[in-house]
Write a protein that holds these residues in place. Sequence first.
Motif, PDB file in Angstrom:
ATOM      1  N   GLY A 160     -12.166  -4.679   6.489  1.00 34.06           N
ATOM      2  CA  GLY A 160     -12.640  -4.426   7.849  1.00 34.06           C
ATOM      3  C   GLY A 160     -12.290  -3.006   8.283  1.00 34.06           C
ATOM      4  N   ILE A 161     -13.296  -2.264   8.770  1.00 27.43           N
ATOM      5  CA  ILE A 161     -13.054  -0.878   9.208  1.00 27.43           C
ATOM      6  C   ILE A 161     -12.903  -0.870  10.731  1.00 27.43           C
ATOM      7  CG2 ILE A 161     -13.915   1.494   9.193  1.00 27.43           C
ATOM      8  CD1 ILE A 161     -15.715   0.720   6.827  1.00 27.43           C
ATOM      9  N   TYR A 162     -11.760  -0.370  11.218  1.00 28.36           N
ATOM     10  CA  TYR A 162     -11.469  -0.304  12.646  1.00 28.36           C
ATOM     11  C   TYR A 162     -11.418   1.149  13.098  1.00 28.36           C
ATOM     12  CZ  TYR A 162     -10.262  -5.250  13.189  1.00 28.36           C
ATOM     13  OH  TYR A 162     -10.317  -6.613  13.269  1.00 28.36           O
ATOM     14  N   ASP A 163     -12.009   1.428  14.271  1.00 25.11           N
ATOM     15  CA  ASP A 163     -11.928   2.795  14.801  1.00 25.11           C
ATOM     16  C   ASP A 163     -10.604   2.995  15.550  1.00 25.11           C
ATOM     17  OD1 ASP A 163     -12.165   1.689  17.341  1.00 25.11           O
ATOM     18  OD2 ASP A 163     -14.254   2.266  17.630  1.00 25.11           O
ATOM     19  N   GLU A 164     -10.449   4.165  16.161  1.00 23.32           N
ATOM     20  CA  GLU A 164      -9.150   4.476  16.778  1.00 23.32           C
ATOM     21  C   GLU A 164      -8.860   3.614  18.004  1.00 23.32           C
ATOM     22  OE1 GLU A 164      -9.190   8.795  17.241  1.00 23.32           O
ATOM     23  OE2 GLU A 164      -7.893   8.914  15.472  1.00 23.32           O
ATOM     24  N   GLU A 165      -9.929   3.043  18.593  1.00 18.67           N
ATOM     25  CA  GLU A 165      -9.714   2.139  19.748  1.00 18.67           C
ATOM     26  C   GLU A 165      -9.526   0.690  19.281  1.00 18.67           C
ATOM     27  OE1 GLU A 165     -12.522   4.502  20.224  1.00 18.67           O
ATOM     28  OE2 GLU A 165     -10.906   5.736  21.034  1.00 18.67           O
ATOM     29  N   LEU A 166      -9.321   0.501  17.988  1.00 18.67           N
ATOM     30  CA  LEU A 166      -9.135  -0.828  17.384  1.00 18.67           C
ATOM     31  C   LEU A 166     -10.357  -1.734  17.535  1.00 18.67           C
ATOM     32  CD1 LEU A 166      -5.389  -1.736  18.100  1.00 18.67           C
ATOM     33  CD2 LEU A 166      -6.442  -1.160  15.910  1.00 18.67           C
ATOM     34  N   ASN A 167     -11.543  -1.121  17.524  1.00 16.30           N
ATOM     35  CA  ASN A 167     -12.778  -1.906  17.481  1.00 16.30           C
ATOM     36  C   ASN A 167     -13.227  -2.040  16.033  1.00 16.30           C
ATOM     37  OD1 ASN A 167     -13.120  -2.076  20.360  1.00 16.30           O
ATOM     38  ND2 ASN A 167     -13.696   0.095  20.292  1.00 16.30           N
ATOM     39  N   LEU A 168     -13.563  -3.265  15.658  1.00 15.72           N
ATOM     40  CA  LEU A 168     -14.080  -3.494  14.311  1.00 15.72           C
ATOM     41  C   LEU A 168     -15.513  -2.949  14.248  1.00 15.72           C
ATOM     42  CD1 LEU A 168     -13.904  -4.856  11.508  1.00 15.72           C
ATOM     43  CD2 LEU A 168     -14.495  -7.025  12.606  1.00 15.72           C
ATOM     44  N   ILE A 169     -15.779  -2.030  13.308  1.00  9.62           N
ATOM     45  CA  ILE A 169     -17.120  -1.439  13.285  1.00  9.62           C
ATOM     46  C   ILE A 169     -17.954  -1.854  12.065  1.00  9.62           C
ATOM     47  CG2 ILE A 169     -16.568   0.537  14.771  1.00  9.62           C
ATOM     48  CD1 ILE A 169     -16.340   2.245  12.229  1.00  9.62           C
TER      49      ILE A 169
END
Lengths: 493, 174
Positions: B119-128
């Motif tokens: 799972g790839i998460y951005d810096e705001e901890l949203n799964l993208i």
Amino acid sequence: MNTTINNKEITSNNGLIATYLIVGGVIIGIMMIFGILMLLAQGGVLDFSPAAFYQFLTIHGTGMVGAAALAAAGVMWYFLSHYVELSKKVFKINLLLSIIGVVMVIIGVFSFKYASAWTFLYPLPALSGGAWGTTGALLYLIGMLILGVGFLLLYIDTGRAIIKKHGSLGKGLGWDVISGKRAEKDAPSPTVVASTMVTIVNTTALTAGAIVLIMNIINVINPAFTFDPLLAKNLTFAFGHIFANSIIYMGVIVVYEILPRYTNRPWKSNRPFLIAWTMSTAFTLVIYTHHMLMDSVMPKWMLIMGQVLSYANGLPVLVVTAYGALMIVYKSGIKWDMASGLAFMSMFGWVVGVVPAIVDATIVVNHVMHNTKWVPGHFHMYMGLGAAVMLFSFIYYLSKVDSDLKPNGLDKFGFVIYALGMISVSVGFLISGALSTPRRWATHFPEWMAPAVFGAIGGVLAVLALTIFIIHFIRYVQVRGKTGSDMNEKKLA
Amino acid sequence: MIQTVAWMVSLFFMLVITVVFAFVALKSKEKQDYEPIKKKWYKARTFYGVTLVVLFLVITIYTLRELPYNQPVYSAGNDPTIVDVEALQFGWNISDTEFKVGEPIEFHVTSADVTHGFGIYDEELNLIAQTQAMPEYTNKVFITFDKPGTYEILCLEYCGLAHHLMIGTIEVTE
């Protein structure tokens, strides 16, 4: 087709039925406590080892599905025995094998630290990274197999009894009525139709489950024996999805049976009803692929069908079953009590839980929500607020028709706090999922903790409510037969 | 963001269902013959059923237009960077962890032992984006980052006692 089995004979089975419900209810209560502990750990309130967390996770999932299925089987058996001749011996054997299976699972998890989660994705049972050994894995897997064999025997018996009475499982689903060969007035009762559906899907599910369990068992004993992990995953989800969902299809029988009695309105199997149940039978068997939408190596058509048929599987409940429940209650002058209130609430829980389920079955949504806490969010809604509530409805129904015991203010209080509690648990999970919080994580980042604590508080309310429900039911068991109550079901309306 | 849309859509329909059930419960104490109710509401059901089927069809067609399984069409000279990812209890072997904004990337994901989730998460901890990391199989994630930053790779399939510690990072720069 309207011939019913002798009422006295049915009453004599109530002790056994009550045992199913009490065993199921108590295990569900204990599993709720494990659920609360996990949410508190994720919320940063409690601190225990990851090993303990994942053992709780494993027992929570296994116990909830197993116990709810056991209790729901009790409900189905109770009502189905009004229409067909079932084997009490097989019913007892299922209870015995279930208890043996549960004990083995508990020993495997807590004495031998087995923690594969209830989905036991191959080859995790054998490759634990040193966390558990062969004994724990075998106790768990063989325990599950024994449990499954008990249920398989039960469904073979329900299938036998339905075929004996109606001629075939197709006729049990009313296919001769759908095709016009038989009049609607002679259609099998909703109870028989639902039981036929469950018989078909669960014999399939349990066979798939037994295959993957046996392959895992051999792999644990002899790691040189390997098999295809994607095939294993398909079999695991075919088993898990169908078996878990069958709980609601068994539980809904109580709604079909009691709302007509409370409202004095018939709930007959007409053609749309029968078509809806045939759709549910077919779709429930094949939509498990929506659990594999993030396996792009699967044939693409299977994944697209996973989305399309998951949507389609919402139609029978949204257009027929829930709609029927609303129609039968609307301006009926119904006398609300615990049983009828819980039956109505269960339909609400089922339908409302279908919404996030359908949303998650959408491939582009699943791409960013699969295995987040959105998933337990939707199933805690339709299982916790739907299927489990059907079981509680039955508890109050049985105590009403088989004793003089009256629910009191505490029971009504339980009704309210259960609803509030399970809504909080489910919404807490859904918010977590919308925040991308992964499911099955022993700890959370601080940003993800608050909804977990919120859900835990809801869980406490649900446990309190369930305790009230179980106390009522135990009181019923104590006065059953001693009160000399001759109240039967016909007096209810 | 898809998660917000999913939450809002779910919330809307869940509230509609709540209102309907509450309305029926409120009206349940009144008493009326069932036959006229059946006649009226069976007719309404046909409309409701057809509307629901049409709604599902429209959403299905709309949401199936672009699937995460489809390899994007790359322009000439803009070949994707292939990144091999191997998950194992309990960490990530990623062949390349530094990328540029706008660079098309294909993560080819597999596992050395049990099933994991990539799972790839951005810096705001949203799964993208995500896919399953399966032993013996290679699943692909097609992605082009449009924001610089440190992205985290979290395990999204339960894989054993240190499942929640399987965190990797990748850097995306301008």
